[in-house]
Scaffold this motif. Sequence first.
Motif, short mmCIF file in Angstrom:
data_model
loop_
_atom_site.label_atom_id
_atom_site.label_comp_id
_atom_site.label_asym_id
_atom_site.label_seq_id
_atom_site.Cartn_x
_atom_site.Cartn_y
_atom_site.Cartn_z
N VAL A 264 -35.48 -45.38 10.53
CA VAL A 264 -35.33 -44.08 11.19
C VAL A 264 -34.62 -43.09 10.27
N ALA A 265 -33.57 -43.53 9.61
CA ALA A 265 -32.85 -42.64 8.69
C ALA A 265 -33.76 -42.15 7.58
N ASP A 266 -34.58 -43.05 7.03
CA ASP A 266 -35.53 -42.66 5.98
C ASP A 266 -36.55 -41.64 6.51
N ALA A 267 -37.01 -41.88 7.75
CA ALA A 267 -37.98 -40.96 8.35
C ALA A 267 -37.37 -39.59 8.58
N ALA A 268 -36.11 -39.57 9.00
CA ALA A 268 -35.44 -38.29 9.22
C ALA A 268 -35.29 -37.51 7.91
N GLN A 269 -34.90 -38.20 6.85
CA GLN A 269 -34.77 -37.54 5.56
C GLN A 269 -36.11 -37.01 5.07
N ALA A 270 -37.19 -37.75 5.38
CA ALA A 270 -38.52 -37.36 4.93
C ALA A 270 -39.04 -36.10 5.63
N VAL A 271 -38.42 -35.74 6.75
CA VAL A 271 -38.84 -34.50 7.43
C VAL A 271 -38.60 -33.29 6.52
N GLY A 272 -37.59 -33.39 5.66
CA GLY A 272 -37.37 -32.34 4.67
C GLY A 272 -36.50 -31.20 5.13
N VAL A 273 -35.58 -31.46 6.08
CA VAL A 273 -34.64 -30.42 6.51
C VAL A 273 -33.59 -30.26 5.41
N GLU A 274 -33.55 -29.12 4.79
CA GLU A 274 -32.62 -28.89 3.69
C GLU A 274 -31.17 -28.98 4.18
N GLY A 275 -30.37 -29.78 3.47
CA GLY A 275 -28.97 -29.91 3.82
C GLY A 275 -28.69 -30.83 4.99
N LEU A 276 -29.68 -31.58 5.47
CA LEU A 276 -29.48 -32.46 6.62
C LEU A 276 -28.54 -33.61 6.24
N TRP A 277 -27.50 -33.82 7.04
CA TRP A 277 -26.51 -34.90 6.86
C TRP A 277 -26.94 -36.06 7.73
N VAL A 278 -27.25 -37.21 7.13
CA VAL A 278 -27.74 -38.37 7.87
C VAL A 278 -26.85 -39.56 7.58
N ARG A 279 -26.33 -40.20 8.63
CA ARG A 279 -25.52 -41.41 8.48
C ARG A 279 -25.87 -42.37 9.62
N THR A 280 -25.82 -43.67 9.32
CA THR A 280 -25.99 -44.68 10.35
C THR A 280 -24.62 -45.24 10.71
N MET A 281 -24.33 -45.29 11.99
CA MET A 281 -23.02 -45.74 12.46
C MET A 281 -23.17 -46.74 13.59
N ALA A 282 -22.17 -47.60 13.70
CA ALA A 282 -22.00 -48.42 14.89
C ALA A 282 -20.99 -47.73 15.79
N ALA A 283 -20.84 -48.25 17.00
CA ALA A 283 -19.78 -47.77 17.87
C ALA A 283 -18.43 -48.28 17.34
N SER A 284 -17.40 -47.51 17.57
CA SER A 284 -16.04 -47.93 17.20
C SER A 284 -15.37 -48.53 18.43
N PHE A 285 -14.87 -49.75 18.28
CA PHE A 285 -14.17 -50.36 19.40
C PHE A 285 -12.76 -49.81 19.55
N GLU A 286 -12.23 -49.21 18.47
CA GLU A 286 -10.91 -48.63 18.50
C GLU A 286 -10.98 -47.13 18.71
N GLY A 287 -10.07 -46.62 19.52
CA GLY A 287 -9.88 -45.19 19.62
C GLY A 287 -8.85 -44.74 18.61
N ALA A 288 -8.02 -43.79 19.00
CA ALA A 288 -6.99 -43.29 18.09
C ALA A 288 -6.00 -44.40 17.74
N VAL A 289 -5.63 -44.46 16.49
CA VAL A 289 -4.66 -45.45 16.01
C VAL A 289 -3.50 -44.68 15.38
N VAL A 290 -2.29 -44.88 15.90
CA VAL A 290 -1.11 -44.13 15.48
C VAL A 290 -0.21 -45.04 14.63
N GLU A 291 0.20 -44.50 13.49
CA GLU A 291 1.14 -45.20 12.62
C GLU A 291 2.34 -44.29 12.39
N GLU A 292 3.53 -44.85 12.42
CA GLU A 292 4.74 -44.06 12.18
C GLU A 292 5.57 -44.69 11.07
#
Length: 292
Positions: A264-292
């Motif tokens: 799908v990512a390859d097909a999207a890039q092949a559409v030829g939208v100039e400047g299109l940002w394409v990334r494949t992601m999974a869901a994140s099991f973690e929300g915000a993580v705070v370090e002090e």
Amino acid sequence: MTRVTVPATSANLGVGFDCLGVALDLRATFSMKEANELVVTGCEERFRGRDNLVWTTYLDTCATLGVSPRPLAIDIQSPIPLSGGLGSSSTCVVAGVVAALDRADKGWDTELALDLATKAEGHPDNVAPAVLGGLTSSFVRGAETFSTRMDVAANVRFVTMAPPYEVRTADARQVLPKEVSLETCVWQVGRAVASVRALETGELSLLAEACDDRLHEPYRKRLIRDYDALREASLAAGAAAFVISGSGSTMLAICDGDEAAQHVADAAQAVGVEGLWVRTMAASFEGAVVEE
């Protein structure tokens, strides 16, 4: 020094209009410490003034908590596109809330943070997954936010496509109808429940049947000039569903596994939208993580 990482998010997920959201495994990092005057670094020059969203959220949340704010040095390192739809503003809101909680010596409290972030953002659909991680379904009663958090199945992948132009949230709201029929309500509710089940279990054949929105996408897609071409290419390449992320302009193709997502990512890039940002992601099991 307080450091917090906050995930990118996608809201709506098609039929879950203003209720569903998912955290994605792309994270913004905010480092904050008290200073003699406000200093913002790491982001574009246009976001380094006193209208910076981390700073304004910090000020508003300090007022809500009844504490006096101090100037901050804020460093923002964010790979999240600014074209809209992946929760870049929500990450800033959450970071501002974290800074205010630290100032009030409250520590990291997810329930309080979610209520404060919802108040600052105006709605919970993006801030809920940003705080809690996973897939969230949210509603607000009075000043209290109720969010149900679920895990997303390990096989689900989100191919994100961000074109190099923005869709203003105000414009995306303006194009929506003021009233919908009872038939549309019934259509939407049943499919929203089925979509949640599909994302939890990884049954993307169910998602393909359920993810057919009638509330917002038929109207908002007109604001995204590359929507039709990218949708057609993504579905032809094997995506189970194709949705507008938030109010746009980012779009998501939801796929079963890495191999399908790459096609799908390859097909999207092949559409030829100039400047299109394409990334494949999974869901994140973690929300915000705070370090002090």
